[in-house]
Enzyme design. Sequence first.
Site, mmCIF file in Angstrom:
data_model
loop_
_atom_site.group_PDB
_atom_site.id
_atom_site.type_symbol
_atom_site.label_atom_id
_atom_site.label_comp_id
_atom_site.label_asym_id
_atom_site.label_seq_id
_atom_site.Cartn_x
_atom_site.Cartn_y
_atom_site.Cartn_z
ATOM 1 N N SER A 138 -6.847 -1.922 -1.057
ATOM 2 C CA SER A 138 -6.047 -0.875 -1.697
ATOM 3 C C SER A 138 -5.800 -1.300 -3.138
ATOM 4 O O SER A 138 -5.792 -2.480 -3.452
ATOM 5 C CB SER A 138 -4.762 -0.600 -0.921
ATOM 6 O OG SER A 138 -3.778 -1.537 -1.196
ATOM 7 N N SER A 151 0.867 -1.176 0.000
ATOM 8 C CA SER A 151 0.000 0.000 0.000
ATOM 9 C C SER A 151 0.898 1.218 0.000
ATOM 10 O O SER A 151 1.726 1.391 0.906
ATOM 11 C CB SER A 151 -0.882 -0.053 1.244
ATOM 12 O OG SER A 151 -1.428 1.221 1.510
ATOM 13 N N GLY A 158 -5.249 4.464 2.294
ATOM 14 C CA GLY A 158 -6.197 5.524 1.936
ATOM 15 C C GLY A 158 -7.288 5.083 0.990
ATOM 16 O O GLY A 158 -7.066 4.233 0.128
ATOM 17 N N LYS A 162 -5.614 -6.466 -2.106
ATOM 18 C CA LYS A 162 -4.918 -5.569 -3.048
ATOM 19 C C LYS A 162 -5.504 -5.840 -4.416
ATOM 20 O O LYS A 162 -5.537 -6.978 -4.877
ATOM 21 C CB LYS A 162 -3.423 -5.876 -3.076
ATOM 22 C CG LYS A 162 -2.628 -4.908 -3.959
ATOM 23 C CD LYS A 162 -2.336 -3.631 -3.244
ATOM 24 C CE LYS A 162 -2.072 -2.442 -4.130
ATOM 25 N NZ LYS A 162 -1.724 -1.259 -3.321
ATOM 26 N N GLY A 178 -15.254 7.653 7.389
ATOM 27 C CA GLY A 178 -14.560 6.919 8.456
ATOM 28 C C GLY A 178 -13.668 5.862 7.860
ATOM 29 O O GLY A 178 -13.161 6.023 6.758
#
Lengths: 357, 357, 357, 357
Positions: free
Chosen positions: B216, B71, B324, B147, B334
């Site tokens: 991610s 990530s 993120g 991922k 959140g």
Amino acid sequence: MTGVRLLTVPTAGPDDTTALKALSDSGASPDDVLAVIGKTEGNGCVNDFSRTLAAATWDPRLGAEAITVFSGGTEGVLAPHVNLLVADDSHDPRHDRGLVAAVGSTPVIPPDELGRAGQMEAVRDTVAKLLVDLDVAVDDVHLVLVKCPLLTSTDIAEMHGRGVEPVSEDTYESMARSRAASSLGIALSLGEIDDDTARAALAGRRTAWSNRASASAGAELDTCHILVLAESPAVSNPLRALHTEMTDAYDLAALQDAAAVVAGRGGRIRQLFVKAESAPSGTIRGLRHTMLTDSDINATRHARAAVGALAAAVKGDAAVYVSGGAEHQGRPGGGSVTVVYEVDPAHTATSNRGAER
Amino acid sequence: MTGVRLLTVPTAGPDDTTALKALSDSGASPDDVLAVIGKTEGNGCVNDFSRTLAAATWDPRLGAEAITVFSGGTEGVLAPHVNLLVADDSHDPRHDRGLVAAVGSTPVIPPDELGRAGQMEAVRDTVAKLLVDLDVAVDDVHLVLVKCPLLTSTDIAEMHGRGVEPVSEDTYESMARSRAASSLGIALSLGEIDDDTARAALAGRRTAWSNRASASAGAELDTCHILVLAESPAVSNPLRALHTEMTDAYDLAALQDAAAVVAGRGGRIRQLFVKAESAPSGTIRGLRHTMLTDSDINATRHARAAVGALAAAVKGDAAVYVSGGAEHQGRPGGGSVTVVYEVDPAHTATSNRGAER
Amino acid sequence: MTGVRLLTVPTAGPDDTTALKALSDSGASPDDVLAVIGKTEGNGCVNDFSRTLAAATWDPRLGAEAITVFSGGTEGVLAPHVNLLVADDSHDPRHDRGLVAAVGSTPVIPPDELGRAGQMEAVRDTVAKLLVDLDVAVDDVHLVLVKCPLLTSTDIAEMHGRGVEPVSEDTYESMARSRAASSLGIALSLGEIDDDTARAALAGRRTAWSNRASASAGAELDTCHILVLAESPAVSNPLRALHTEMTDAYDLAALQDAAAVVAGRGGRIRQLFVKAESAPSGTIRGLRHTMLTDSDINATRHARAAVGALAAAVKGDAAVYVSGGAEHQGRPGGGSVTVVYEVDPAHTATSNRGAER
Amino acid sequence: MTGVRLLTVPTAGPDDTTALKALSDSGASPDDVLAVIGKTEGNGCVNDFSRTLAAATWDPRLGAEAITVFSGGTEGVLAPHVNLLVADDSHDPRHDRGLVAAVGSTPVIPPDELGRAGQMEAVRDTVAKLLVDLDVAVDDVHLVLVKCPLLTSTDIAEMHGRGVEPVSEDTYESMARSRAASSLGIALSLGEIDDDTARAALAGRRTAWSNRASASAGAELDTCHILVLAESPAVSNPLRALHTEMTDAYDLAALQDAAAVVAGRGGRIRQLFVKAESAPSGTIRGLRHTMLTDSDINATRHARAAVGALAAAVKGDAAVYVSGGAEHQGRPGGGSVTVVYEVDPAHTATSNRGAER
């Protein structure tokens, strides 16, 4: 000597002056405003025109003696807002002390003196004058906030043309040098360091700092705007302040300890003034950070985003004043912290120095 | 069903494999590694080659079944590091349960299915298979980490050439769509939402989410790599996990509450897996944030910097996994939170569901 | 002394080695490759892992003597690509001369010497050795291309720990200092400047430069990789080169004049090697530019985007080698230019020095 | 119908109004100014406060009918400057025609209509009205320049609150949609496309465009400001204009061909108005560009830097108006071009349509 109230109002943009409505609703006029201290949503770096826009918008609406300090950069959760320090000498007999403020400006800082002894001494002298005006004990001072100039590439070119070497060839770096000189001037005026230490620090040593200094730099001014906040027994209002220090950029404990002191005094946090920076060593608590090697985002932006989240969490809302680049404002990698809080008049006024570092 | 140990090792760069030395020192070999879950120091967005570099470095050094999840983005205080989940079926009789993990990959996700039902279902099915392998109760699952791929401009152009409309014309936006599809697949497999809800969510509704999903996206792979972490009474090791949710990007209380639960169980936090995002509403707790209008720094970078500081403060070091873009990974604005912790064998094993949201 | 061919191949990413297929199709093997000179699509600054990824991908595929030079940053229209310089001593009797190349590396440049005399002298000495190997007249040298190290924040901290002052506290600035030292080393070895001038330049004077120097810096290596390109009557191939100088970042005339010389010689441009920078004075032709005050985009990125468009327009495609940061590589604000071109064997070979500055 | 002069003045910052001095020196007053068209040095994207600052500075200094158009972004070599179009109906008998201008604004564009038919039609109608005012043949129109609003995250949230779907969830993308709607409105009013084509284009098809449209978006206004430039035989002044099209972002030939036409007419280029964009296909002339996958720099910034260098080279100075995001302003990946030039009165006036595409 002026007792003050604090009005914190979110903004919809750098040119938003709806705070004037809140001011009017509170019974005050723009002439009562001593200082507008705002966070605007630019990059907080050299080409941050959000600061210039805010200053251009606010300056004509305030009295001639008022100062404005706009600190760019609301990275992460930070909420753009303004803090109005409003003169208010109403006497509340339930308080035996209160918050006072004084504001002023240095003479113009010529580019040749930016980041150098001339700027440091100009700040020192103006702060000293403001301290006399305030007539408070140095220990009762909790914040000296400065907005200072930077070098543009025009300045640098002009100096080269005259054969003068600027303090830095790099416009972004000049912001750091300007903040450093201002902060050392503050530390001098507060008696926290001596001249030799100040000069060594100006030359690059990071061994001296003030936990009450907060300096930010910008292209929108050529003097240094200065605000001093202190407690004084000569006024009677519910505002108090304390200062402390974050020792690194995720020193949540420092903020929560300060909040505990406030709570212990029956207070409620009204505002946090916090300086943030990336550790110059490249590591925090022994682990590498990447703020100094990120060529896409300047280190001050990273630092504001990180510290801003902590400050917002502790205050409970994100309209906090977190400013980036903490040279000599707290130890390297850390940052100075001032908490302005309001006490319930029913609560006994007590010394507020317990939490201070 | 594999009991696991966790090895968290800071990295000097995306291609740093010194963790293999720590692995060897601990008596294990690369073949024992189930997963390498790392934070690398790129921008975490489309052109983040730190992830590709890390994957290119690690993949040939691991067994064929192992997965890697890198990530990007160590904004603010975050420290680049890798987390190695190492198979370890040694039986510690002082524990009546322990942490288990399973890993796998979906088939290749064709660009046409990216961010769409095809990807969602592929993730759902692979997670379901892993859950069968693990043979744990769904309530004992505390993290499903994925991922997943993104669309490059080459993909988008190629689809246009075939007359196929991509899920987004924008490569950065395609990351969000990919994370969303993965997360909804996770929520489906965990029985948290039904098919109708998933489809409505895929179409843009942010009313469904999983607090155990962490996705991610990156250009360095074309399948989805998946890790499931759960507790199981079938193994005996000192690791435990719990999950909760940050309700906004400075919800420190959620993290501190979880830490209190861990402490109450005599545990010590070993790692936090946290998703971060900027509130899509443009406000947090009623105040405007500027992450979505900052055209210089992508919103995911802001969010990681903010949440990373909180996670670092709570863990006590900055080698935390903060990722993120939290679409359907916790409520809007959140993010999902998984805490992996280690209990003292002397401490009585107790249910760990008290703090969970 | 090695005659060379040039193979320019677009890449789909930093780890794309499809050029090896083109190489094989041309009848050569990876062992024939002297140098891979590539443009990769990172930010071209400190944390550009696209360079590291490319080097990690290419290095194991080449012979031990080969060098790689990856220059990050394909801003604007620039197309990521690699240039393979392939040894080819086939003798084409229609040519009385041809392009030759030599490659080598300096010893490791310790951080203490980065950007200083030690690096400058190491480059000077290695180039001198390569010139001896090539056995060409200095006037026949048209490009000395160097990839050199930078200072990471780890380096800087480590030096501080030893009480050694780094050439810069700023990692991005260290790239400029490294390019400067390399370029002055080149200028020394070509006899373009003397030692005193070199030392004054190293100390900050921008009055000395070479129009044949091209240096780029990166974190992916600790030595300096060096390529020298020259013409030689000892080989017979259709490649030729000339060099010139852009006097500022939109000096299209310099490029078009060079193109006219090539056309006049019956040649066809095969590649442009161009250095780009933002004028340190802050102005170009008397008008202010903003590259040095843009705190969101580093100046080298701006400069590559601008110059890249001109070079692409002149070559007719965007797979041109434009590298940012031209300290002592052409005059301040300008940049060195090398044109590699191919002549039709039917065309009479003529002196190629007419256009050179 | 107003004959105009053009005053191009470099600026030291977005709030620099020294052009008023040049205006006064030329014998005119601020009331004579029809339009101020400036390039300011922000990021040209959503949070570009350089535009707002410029507008806030200029608007109060101009007559009520004047418009301002500030286009952010002076990437690469571009020089911040303003172009004042000054009403001047002095009659120069040596000219049988001259440049005329008309300016106006649409009504407020509600967020619900931004990027949609409502905006397109408002622009179409206002341009139509201005064309009537000008009383020129449509073929004599060479530029319709529009400044139009964008969606802020506040707008988007407000629309969601009302259950209305915005044209985009992404503030940066909303700029593109706004430029598209404006440009299609221009093309409609010039009779270049029909309604069906316009609606299909608004829905995403890039098959329709105008080579005379130039639109830029910003948060600093809620109407569309519009300027029309045309030639007219009803006035007599030395200014002329022609328009053409760059077919891609390094189509230097288009600019040099136009310059040759100007030279052939004995003219001297006074200003270039050029739109720039990154090819939506991800490739230019068959080679991949990376502007759309660069998550650190928005594509419009890349495009301005590239095209700006070409325009500066052709004009000979960098105070050129290059604006980013060319949706329906020239073909995809290309951009509309207007050249304003001045002819020597001795030179015979001739048709200027030869170079136009």
